[in-house]
Design an enzyme around this catalytic site. Structure first.
Site, PDB file in Angstrom:
ATOM      1  N   GLU A 113       0.830  -1.207   0.000  1.00 31.82           N
ATOM      2  CA  GLU A 113       0.000   0.000   0.000  1.00 31.82           C
ATOM      3  C   GLU A 113       0.863   1.255   0.000  1.00 31.82           C
ATOM      4  OE1 GLU A 113      -4.224  -1.271   1.940  1.00 31.82           O
ATOM      5  OE2 GLU A 113      -2.793  -0.424   3.325  1.00 31.82           O
ATOM      6  N   CYS A 159       3.569   8.456   0.750  1.00 31.07           N
ATOM      7  CA  CYS A 159       4.129   7.573   1.763  1.00 31.07           C
ATOM      8  C   CYS A 159       4.301   6.214   1.076  1.00 31.07           C
ATOM      9  CB  CYS A 159       3.162   7.478   2.938  1.00 31.07           C
ATOM     10  SG  CYS A 159       3.645   6.268   4.171  1.00 31.07           S
ATOM     11  N   CYS A 219       6.279  -6.753   7.197  1.00 29.48           N
ATOM     12  CA  CYS A 219       7.327  -6.227   8.072  1.00 29.48           C
ATOM     13  C   CYS A 219       7.608  -7.281   9.127  1.00 29.48           C
ATOM     14  CB  CYS A 219       6.847  -4.938   8.743  1.00 29.48           C
ATOM     15  SG  CYS A 219       8.120  -4.132   9.748  1.00 29.48           S
ATOM     16  N   CYS A 274       6.155  -4.629  15.935  1.00 30.62           N
ATOM     17  CA  CYS A 274       5.663  -3.593  16.858  1.00 30.62           C
ATOM     18  C   CYS A 274       4.206  -3.885  17.239  1.00 30.62           C
ATOM     19  CB  CYS A 274       5.780  -2.205  16.232  1.00 30.62           C
ATOM     20  SG  CYS A 274       7.478  -1.754  15.848  1.00 30.62           S
ATOM     21  N   CYS A 293       1.078  -1.965  15.416  1.00 24.38           N
ATOM     22  CA  CYS A 293       1.102  -1.691  13.973  1.00 24.38           C
ATOM     23  C   CYS A 293       0.487  -2.824  13.148  1.00 24.38           C
ATOM     24  CB  CYS A 293       2.554  -1.469  13.540  1.00 24.38           C
ATOM     25  SG  CYS A 293       2.730  -1.025  11.817  1.00 24.38           S
ATOM     26  N   CYS A 340      -0.944   6.252   9.735  1.00 22.35           N
ATOM     27  CA  CYS A 340       0.270   5.547  10.160  1.00 22.35           C
ATOM     28  C   CYS A 340      -0.076   4.226  10.817  1.00 22.35           C
ATOM     29  CB  CYS A 340       1.036   6.345  11.204  1.00 22.35           C
ATOM     30  SG  CYS A 340       1.468   7.970  10.708  1.00 22.35           S
TER      31      CYS A 340
HETATM   32  N1  SAH Z   1       9.281   0.741  10.034  1.00 23.17           N
HETATM   33  C1  SAH Z   1       9.428   2.165  10.039  1.00 23.17           C
HETATM   34  C2  SAH Z   1       8.490   2.887   9.110  1.00 23.17           C
HETATM   35  C3  SAH Z   1       7.034   2.468   9.062  1.00 23.17           C
HETATM   36  S1  SAH Z   1       5.882   2.993  10.250  1.00 23.17           S
HETATM   37  C4  SAH Z   1       9.324   2.685  11.446  1.00 23.17           C
HETATM   38  O1  SAH Z   1       9.049   1.906  12.343  1.00 23.17           O
HETATM   39  O2  SAH Z   1       9.569   3.867  11.654  1.00 23.17           O
HETATM   40  C5  SAH Z   1       5.713   4.706  10.166  1.00 23.17           C
HETATM   41  C6  SAH Z   1       5.386   5.300  11.537  1.00 23.17           C
HETATM   42  O3  SAH Z   1       4.056   4.942  11.975  1.00 23.17           O
HETATM   43  C7  SAH Z   1       6.317   4.813  12.612  1.00 23.17           C
HETATM   44  O4  SAH Z   1       6.669   5.863  13.460  1.00 23.17           O
HETATM   45  C8  SAH Z   1       5.450   3.808  13.340  1.00 23.17           C
HETATM   46  O5  SAH Z   1       5.929   3.518  14.619  1.00 23.17           O
HETATM   47  C9  SAH Z   1       4.121   4.494  13.303  1.00 23.17           C
HETATM   48  N2  SAH Z   1       2.982   3.641  13.604  1.00 23.17           N
HETATM   49  C10 SAH Z   1       2.860   2.325  13.430  1.00 23.17           C
HETATM   50  N3  SAH Z   1       1.650   1.896  13.842  1.00 23.17           N
HETATM   51  C11 SAH Z   1       0.998   2.983  14.266  1.00 23.17           C
HETATM   52  C12 SAH Z   1      -0.305   3.204  14.775  1.00 23.17           C
HETATM   53  N4  SAH Z   1      -1.171   2.213  14.924  1.00 23.17           N
HETATM   54  N5  SAH Z   1      -0.654   4.470  15.097  1.00 23.17           N
HETATM   55  C13 SAH Z   1       0.208   5.486  14.928  1.00 23.17           C
HETATM   56  N6  SAH Z   1       1.442   5.343  14.436  1.00 23.17           N
HETATM   57  C14 SAH Z   1       1.837   4.113  14.120  1.00 23.17           C
END
Ligand code: SAH
Length: 362
Positions: free
Chosen positions: A92, A105, A112, A116, A119, A333
């Site tokens: 996406e 983006c 991934c 986390c 996410c 995000c």
């Molecule tokens: N893997 C990279 C880039 C992808 S995520 C990273 O971790 O930075 C892009 C951003 O969105 C990151 O800061 C991530 O932590 C955040 N993110 C992921 N899940 C989220 C959520 N449910 N709500 C808000 N931000 C989130």
């Protein structure tokens, strides 16, 4: 096997084109078609003799993204694409419109593996890395579809860019090439969950991009509970790398902090964060967490977000609260996924809570 032409640097492409016996000027022509016009086939390269187009087609493939699905937010015109790759995998991308222009983006991996806890992109693990061509073609496909020029890029889609380091660097080289798309390096942000050795590698490249670091917690206990990567490289090692990075590059780091209700949104967390980042050239971006059904994370209340921001602002930090775009199409995000079935508009579209990016302090 045909070669992936879109991933070749200009020099590599020139060498290939010379080896086919073409005159030298053809490489610039072909590079322009690929990277300025974003063509999807050699037959579109109309100033090349037919035989040359056929020869190119015989030797090379242009990886492109097919639009499998497209959703447009009714609130803010944010567009989310589900792209189908040449092998049938999906990624996406999201295009957002800001005052200064369009930002895309892009995803850097199919899925991934970072795990986390908040996410959506990591729920089914990683399938594979994207080639430089496949990161580029998300941009080219979106520009061609929307008929606009996209001036800014954030590597914040699905995947961990520094877990696909070589292809991401190749992407950065290609997308900023003045003979091609020529996006300014200063218009690019790369977000990482904190792969410490790669932050040092990137530092050595001394690029003018913005490094975003997904911090989300000010201490190891909390951060390891939210982000497994922290068990390998803890907060102290990460912050050391960040300090070294800003000192070497003179570029401000942007720390991302997703606020999860009852988890990392306490005033004490803000105070610890202020101590942790003391004296660093940085900016703190608070993101009221976007809720993902499977994770059970709830977003902090607006009052707690404000309290958190105020504590940091009082200590002199530059803090912003990220505006949520595309809330009704799950384009925010951490909501990006890789399957068509899950690409549905949000069942519970909610109004944007923070209506613009609020600069609380400078
Ligand atoms: N893997 C990279 C880039 C992808 S995520 C990273 O971790 O930075 C892009 C951003 O969105 C990151 O800061 C991530 O932590 C955040 N993110 C992921 N899940 C989220 C959520 N449910 N709500 C808000 N931000 C989130």
């Amino acid at each position: 096997m045909k070669k992936d032409i879109l991933s070749l640097t200009f020099q590599e492409l020139s060498d290939e084109v010379s080896a086919l016996g073409f005159p030298k000027y053809r490489s610039a022509q072909i590079f322009r078609w690929l990277h300025k016009s974003g063509v999807r086939s050699f037959s579109e390269m109309t100033d090349l003799p037919l035989a040359a187009r056929e020869q190119m087609d015989y030797n090379f493939v242009i990886f492109s993204c097919a639009i499998e699905k497209k959703l447009i937010s009714a609130y803010d015109s944010t567009v989310k694409y589900l792209f189908r790759l040449h092998d049938g995998e999906f990624v996406e991308s999201v295009v957002m419109k800001y005052k200064y222009g369009y930002t895309i983006c892009v995803s850097s991996q199919v899925g991934c593996r970072m795990g986390c806890s908040f996410c959506a992109s990591t729920l089914n693990g990683v399938v594979r890395n994207l080639y430089a061509s496949e990161i580029l073609s998300q941009l080219y496909a979106a520009e061609n579809d929307l008929g606009v020029r996209i001036s800014h890029i954030v590597l914040m889609g699905m995947g961990e860019p520094l877990d696909n380091y070589d292809n991401v660097l190749r992407f950065l080289q290609l997308v900023t090439d003045e003979k091609g798309k020529q996006v300014g390096m200063r218009h690019i942000s790369l977000s990482t969950c904190g792969i410490v050795p790669k932050i040092y590698d990137l530092m050595e490249k001394d690029l003018q991009l913005t490094l975003s670091v997904s911090l989300h917690a000010p201490n190891d206990a909390l951060r390891s509970a939210m982000m497994p990567v922290n068990k390998k490289w803890g907060v102290a090692a990460l912050i050391d790398a960040c300090r070294a990075y800003t000192e070497r590059t003179s570029r401000r780091i942007s720390f991302e902090y997703a606020l999860v209700k009852g988890k990392n949104d306490f005033p004490e967390c803000a105070r610890q964060l202020a101590v942790l980042l003391k004296g660093m050239l940085c900016h703190i971006n608070l993101i009221p967490v976007n809720e993902v059904a499977e994770t059970g994370c709830k977003r902090s209340t607006p009052e707690n977000v404000k309290k958190f921001a105020d504590i940091l602002a009082e200590k002199g930090y530059a803090v912003t609260v990220r505006r949520e775009l595309g809330a009704d199409i799950n384009a925010a995000c951490g909501q990006l996924r890789r399957s068509a079935e899950q690409m549905q508009p949000s069942e519970n579209p909610k109004k944007t809570e923070v209506s613009s990016e609020v600069r609380i302090s400078n």
